[in-house]
Design a protein around this motif. Structure first.
Motif, PDB file in Angstrom:
ATOM      1  N   VAL A  91     -12.751  27.079  66.745  1.00  0.00           N
ATOM      2  CA  VAL A  91     -11.615  27.325  65.869  1.00  0.00           C
ATOM      3  C   VAL A  91     -11.584  26.179  64.858  1.00  0.00           C
ATOM      4  CG1 VAL A  91      -9.150  27.784  65.758  1.00  0.00           C
ATOM      5  CG2 VAL A  91     -10.384  28.282  67.847  1.00  0.00           C
ATOM      6  N   ASP A  92     -11.379  26.523  63.600  1.00  0.00           N
ATOM      7  CA  ASP A  92     -11.430  25.524  62.539  1.00  0.00           C
ATOM      8  C   ASP A  92     -10.055  24.871  62.378  1.00  0.00           C
ATOM      9  OD1 ASP A  92     -11.458  24.123  60.222  1.00  0.00           O
ATOM     10  OD2 ASP A  92     -12.249  25.718  58.958  1.00  0.00           O
ATOM     11  N   TYR A  93      -9.953  23.603  62.767  1.00  0.00           N
ATOM     12  CA  TYR A  93      -8.706  22.854  62.555  1.00  0.00           C
ATOM     13  C   TYR A  93      -8.925  21.727  61.563  1.00  0.00           C
ATOM     14  CZ  TYR A  93      -5.806  25.174  65.962  1.00  0.00           C
ATOM     15  OH  TYR A  93      -5.055  26.103  66.610  1.00  0.00           O
ATOM     16  N   LEU A  94      -9.914  21.902  60.684  1.00  0.00           N
ATOM     17  CA  LEU A  94     -10.256  20.802  59.767  1.00  0.00           C
ATOM     18  C   LEU A  94      -9.085  20.465  58.854  1.00  0.00           C
ATOM     19  CD1 LEU A  94     -13.892  21.722  58.745  1.00  0.00           C
ATOM     20  CD2 LEU A  94     -13.124  20.084  60.438  1.00  0.00           C
ATOM     21  N   ALA A  95      -8.377  21.489  58.375  1.00  0.00           N
ATOM     22  CA  ALA A  95      -7.290  21.228  57.432  1.00  0.00           C
ATOM     23  C   ALA A  95      -6.162  20.447  58.104  1.00  0.00           C
ATOM     24  CB  ALA A  95      -6.761  22.546  56.879  1.00  0.00           C
ATOM     25  N   LYS A  96      -5.895  20.792  59.350  1.00  0.00           N
ATOM     26  CA  LYS A  96      -4.742  20.194  60.038  1.00  0.00           C
ATOM     27  C   LYS A  96      -5.110  18.864  60.693  1.00  0.00           C
ATOM     28  CE  LYS A  96      -1.653  22.063  63.239  1.00  0.00           C
ATOM     29  NZ  LYS A  96      -1.626  23.167  64.180  1.00  0.00           N
ATOM     30  N   ASP A  97      -6.168  18.865  61.494  1.00  0.00           N
ATOM     31  CA  ASP A  97      -6.492  17.680  62.289  1.00  0.00           C
ATOM     32  C   ASP A  97      -7.847  17.074  61.944  1.00  0.00           C
ATOM     33  OD1 ASP A  97      -4.174  18.441  63.653  1.00  0.00           O
ATOM     34  OD2 ASP A  97      -5.331  19.698  65.013  1.00  0.00           O
ATOM     35  N   GLY A  98      -8.594  17.711  61.056  1.00  0.00           N
ATOM     36  CA  GLY A  98      -9.941  17.219  60.762  1.00  0.00           C
ATOM     37  C   GLY A  98     -10.904  17.416  61.919  1.00  0.00           C
ATOM     38  N   GLU A  99     -10.689  18.450  62.718  1.00  0.00           N
ATOM     39  CA  GLU A  99     -11.525  18.658  63.903  1.00  0.00           C
ATOM     40  C   GLU A  99     -11.807  20.142  64.101  1.00  0.00           C
ATOM     41  OE1 GLU A  99     -10.295  15.248  67.103  1.00  0.00           O
ATOM     42  OE2 GLU A  99      -8.897  16.859  66.745  1.00  0.00           O
ATOM     43  N   PHE A 100     -12.861  20.417  64.869  1.00  0.00           N
ATOM     44  CA  PHE A 100     -13.090  21.769  65.360  1.00  0.00           C
ATOM     45  C   PHE A 100     -12.635  21.827  66.801  1.00  0.00           C
ATOM     46  CE2 PHE A 100     -16.537  21.698  62.148  1.00  0.00           C
ATOM     47  CZ  PHE A 100     -16.180  22.824  61.457  1.00  0.00           C
ATOM     48  N   GLU A 101     -12.098  22.973  67.182  1.00  0.00           N
ATOM     49  CA  GLU A 101     -11.805  23.177  68.597  1.00  0.00           C
ATOM     50  C   GLU A 101     -12.826  24.155  69.140  1.00  0.00           C
ATOM     51  OE1 GLU A 101      -7.581  23.485  69.889  1.00  0.00           O
ATOM     52  OE2 GLU A 101      -8.261  25.377  70.737  1.00  0.00           O
ATOM     53  N   ILE A 102     -13.487  23.776  70.207  1.00  0.00           N
ATOM     54  CA  ILE A 102     -14.484  24.655  70.819  1.00  0.00           C
ATOM     55  C   ILE A 102     -13.944  25.117  72.161  1.00  0.00           C
ATOM     56  CG2 ILE A 102     -16.811  24.749  71.778  1.00  0.00           C
ATOM     57  CD1 ILE A 102     -17.606  22.732  69.640  1.00  0.00           C
ATOM     58  N   PHE A 103     -14.026  26.413  72.404  1.00  0.00           N
ATOM     59  CA  PHE A 103     -13.536  26.901  73.706  1.00  0.00           C
ATOM     60  C   PHE A 103     -14.641  27.627  74.458  1.00  0.00           C
ATOM     61  CE2 PHE A 103     -13.209  31.430  72.929  1.00  0.00           C
ATOM     62  CZ  PHE A 103     -13.075  31.518  71.558  1.00  0.00           C
TER      63      PHE A 103
END
Lengths: 263, 408
Positions: A91-103
């Motif tokens: 999941v792309d969280y670059l805009a919010k946290d600058g990170e990717f979330e991998i599940f």
């Protein structure tokens, strides 16, 4: 002044949100004592540092560090009975946290329990491949690499899966527009006609809802017909319907076709 | 390494020509038995496949991307285009995950109708599997019989929702329509006839010498491999793995229904063919039990949850507040709570589930469709190695992959 549009997330957004709107949250519950999920959490917690564990909608969600993914999945597979990994993606969280979330969506077939292992990585960092544990990751990780550009270490055959090999950009990033970017609009033109013909052919129309009233090749002009390929613009466009086509037009309000008019 | 340009294109079989080495063959992308657009790059030693590399993506439409740019209700018809052989199972899987996210209770009549539609779709999909698989292997007449029966099933779907392939017959929170007059009678006729028809196919195939030669011990999947490669549904049950989501994690009315899960220990294509036939019988059995259940339900089709689901039309036309809520839901879309959900369902092909990450906006933050065929197609890179080229067609047909959901 021009309205500011964020560039780090170009996906569709709600045009109106109430000032006082607070989104509710899906209920999260603590892991019950002595339940199956409790055993999983204890088994994992004994080996690696857990960042969080909660039960959400009947499925356990554990948060780990990205470097521990192999360790945790090995524990899940070998001592908790999670013989199957049903799905993995990011999941792309670059805009919010600058990170990717991998599940990693895990399945225990004997007890019919599902656990989601979640970790976060920074862009550019690589995640360790889980292909040695679960072969299904071969395709799933390739897809993740293709769609998000997350490199996967020690993957047997890491290359684009769904997009063409020479594609630029990663389509599921939030910075990637739905209609495709500049590269996408020239890709097929370059492939079919060659780069030299860009001026003649023009960029590909990637907006399926586009309607061009002056395009006489791709759009019909019922009642205002012109020859195929005729040059049209605001000046030479006829204001009134052409006479001959009137006889072919059906007046749906009248109920029946007026066949007399045709003869 | 070959230098390629427009005048001297890449020549795949240079090595083969020079030293009688392995030969590279492109199976597809437009091969009738690939059941869609799949390019399978096979390396052959004689007729033996030594390496296989499935290339997918020819039907990629960016459905997951579209999900991020559409409101939840807008996206539902798009799910039809995933597994287009059995559309309702996709609609349902998507609706189920959104309902779990919101926490909706679906009225009982809607549940009965949904379960009926899901089972009809299972029959449609299995008949399609049987027809195309038999056609690939060379049994042309089975194709004709199976497609005839599938027509009747599709007529049932058409009578219900007006569409034959892209049904969109399920909505988030229920179903849009009640069953039309006389529909249950036609369904009863259909399921009364189905076991006989299945018997006809079995008479044609089960003991058929050619069919046995083509399927027996072809495409052997060990249970360990099936689990590791993410095989689900019949692909896993054909290897003796007893797991059916309808039984193990029941949804809709499956916990109240009496049906068996056929399992096979043969691990080969023939075993999986037998399972398909048996599952059709079980689906008929389920439908038989559902018919009397329908009469015992109240005529309510959509869940009552004004925050997420529009009220019935009478209320919208008569009550001011219902109209206002309907207006907001249509213009802005529903806003599910923040959180994530993964809802697995047993589609005809295997485990179909939607992972939805919601940030409380009318647009899903991330939607991942766990498509069974995707992993079955990935498994082809292992499954085909060591088999003969002629068997590749059997194996691909037997995995029952649909490219709508592989490429998404």
């Amino acid at each position: 002044m021009r309205k500011y549009t964020p560039k780090d997330n170009v996906q569709a957004k709600s045009y109106y949100t109430d000032r006082f709107w607070v989104a509710p949250r899906v209920p999260k519950t603590e892991v019950e004592k002595n339940s199956h999920f409790d055993k999983v959490v204890k088994a994992v917690d004994a080996k690696v540092k857990l960042q969080g564990a909660a039960v959400e909608l009947g499925q356990l969600r554990i948060v780990i560090e990205a470097k521990d993914n192999i360790k945790v999945l090995t524990i899940l597979r070998d001592s908790c009975g999670y013989k199957m990994c049903s799905e993995l993606s990011a999941v792309d969280y670059l805009a919010k946290d600058g990170e990717f979330e991998i599940f990693y969506q895990m399945l225990n077939l004997d007890e019919a329990k599902r656990t989601r292992v979640v970790c976060r990585i920074k862009p550019g960092e690589a995640i360790e491949s889980i292909v040695p544990l679960y072969k299904m990751a071969n395709f799933a990780e390739r897809e993740m690499f293709d769609m998000f550009g997350i490199p996967v270490n020690n993957h047997p055959h890491l290359k684009r899966l769904i997009m063409p090999d020479d594609w630029e950009g990663h389509p599921l990033l939030k910075t990637y527009p739905l209609q495709g970017d500049e590269f996408a609009s020239w890709y097929e033109v370059d492939k079919i006609f060659g780069k030299a013909h860009r001026d003649i052919v023009g960029p590909e129309n990637r907006n399926p809802a586009l309607i061009d009233r002056y395009d006489s090749q791709r759009f019909s002009r019922v009642g205002y017909e012109v020859p195929f390929g005729a040059e049209l613009n605001a000046e030479n466009e006829k204001a009134n319907p052409i006479e001959y086509s009137e006889t072919l037009l059906v007046n749906y309000n009248a109920g029946t076709k007026d066949l007399k008019k045709r003869t | 390494m070959q230098v390629t340009n427009k005048l001297t294109p890449f020549f795949e079989n240079l090595n083969f020509d020079r030293s009688d080495n392995t030969m590279v063959v492109n199976f597809g992308p437009q091969h009738p038995s690939a059941h869609g657009q799949m390019r399978l790059i096979l390396e052959l030693d004689g007729e033996l496949i030594v390496k296989s590399d499935p290339n997918i993506g020819y039907l990629h439409r960016g459905i997951e991307k579209m999900a991020e740019n559409m409101t939840y209700n807008e996206f539902l018809p798009t799910t039809d285009r995933l597994d287009y052989i059995a559309s309702t199972s996709n609609n349902y899987a998507y609706a189920l995950s959104v309902e779990r996210l919101i926490g909706l209770e679906v009225p009982r009549r809607a549940q009965v109708i949904r379960t009926m539609l899901l089972e009809i779709n299972r029959i449609i999909s299995h008949l399609f599997f049987l027809a195309t698989h038999a056609l690939d292997v060379g049994a042309m007449s089975v194709f004709l019989y199976a497609f005839r029966e599938r027509e009747y099933a599709m007529d049932l779907m058409e009578d219900y929702c007006g569409a034959r392939l892209t049904h969109s017959a399920v909505r988030i929170g229920g179903v849009p329509l009640d069953l039309p007059e006389g529909w249950l009678e036609s369904l009863a006729i259909f399921i009364a006839k189905l076991p006989e028809e299945v018997k006809t196919y079995e008479d044609l195939l089960t003991e058929n010498r050619i069919w046995k030669m083509r399927l027996d011990d072809i495409g052997v999947i060990t249970p360990e491999e099936a689990l590791s490669w993410g095989c689900t549904g019949i692909m896993a049950r054909g290897s003796g793995i007893k797991y059916d989501i309808r039984k193990e994690e029941p949804y809709e009315l499956y916990s109240e229904l009496d049906f068996d899960i056929p399992i096979s220990d043969r691990c080969d294509s023939y075993g999986r063919y037998v399972l398909h036939m048996e599952e059709m019988r079980q689906s008929a059995k389920i439908l038989e039990q559902l018919i009397p259940m329908y009469a015992q339900t109240e005529p309510k089709l959509m869940a009552h949850s004004p925050q997420y689901i529009s009220a019935p039309k009478e209320e919208i036309m008569t009550q001011n507040y219902a109209l206002m809520q309907h207006f907001v839901l249509v213009t802005q879309g529903m806003r599910p709570p923040v959180g994530e959900v993964y809802a697995p369902t047993e589609s005809p092909k295997g485990e179909l589930g939607f992972y939805i990450k919601s940030e409380g906006t009318p647009y899903a933050y991330r939607l991942k469709c766990r498509a069974p065929s995707f992993f079955h197609a990935g498994y082809l890179q292992k499954l085909l190695v060591g088999t003969y080229l002629a068997d590749a067609v059997t194996i691909i047909g037997n995995t029952n992959i649909v490219f709508g959901e592989i490429d998404r």
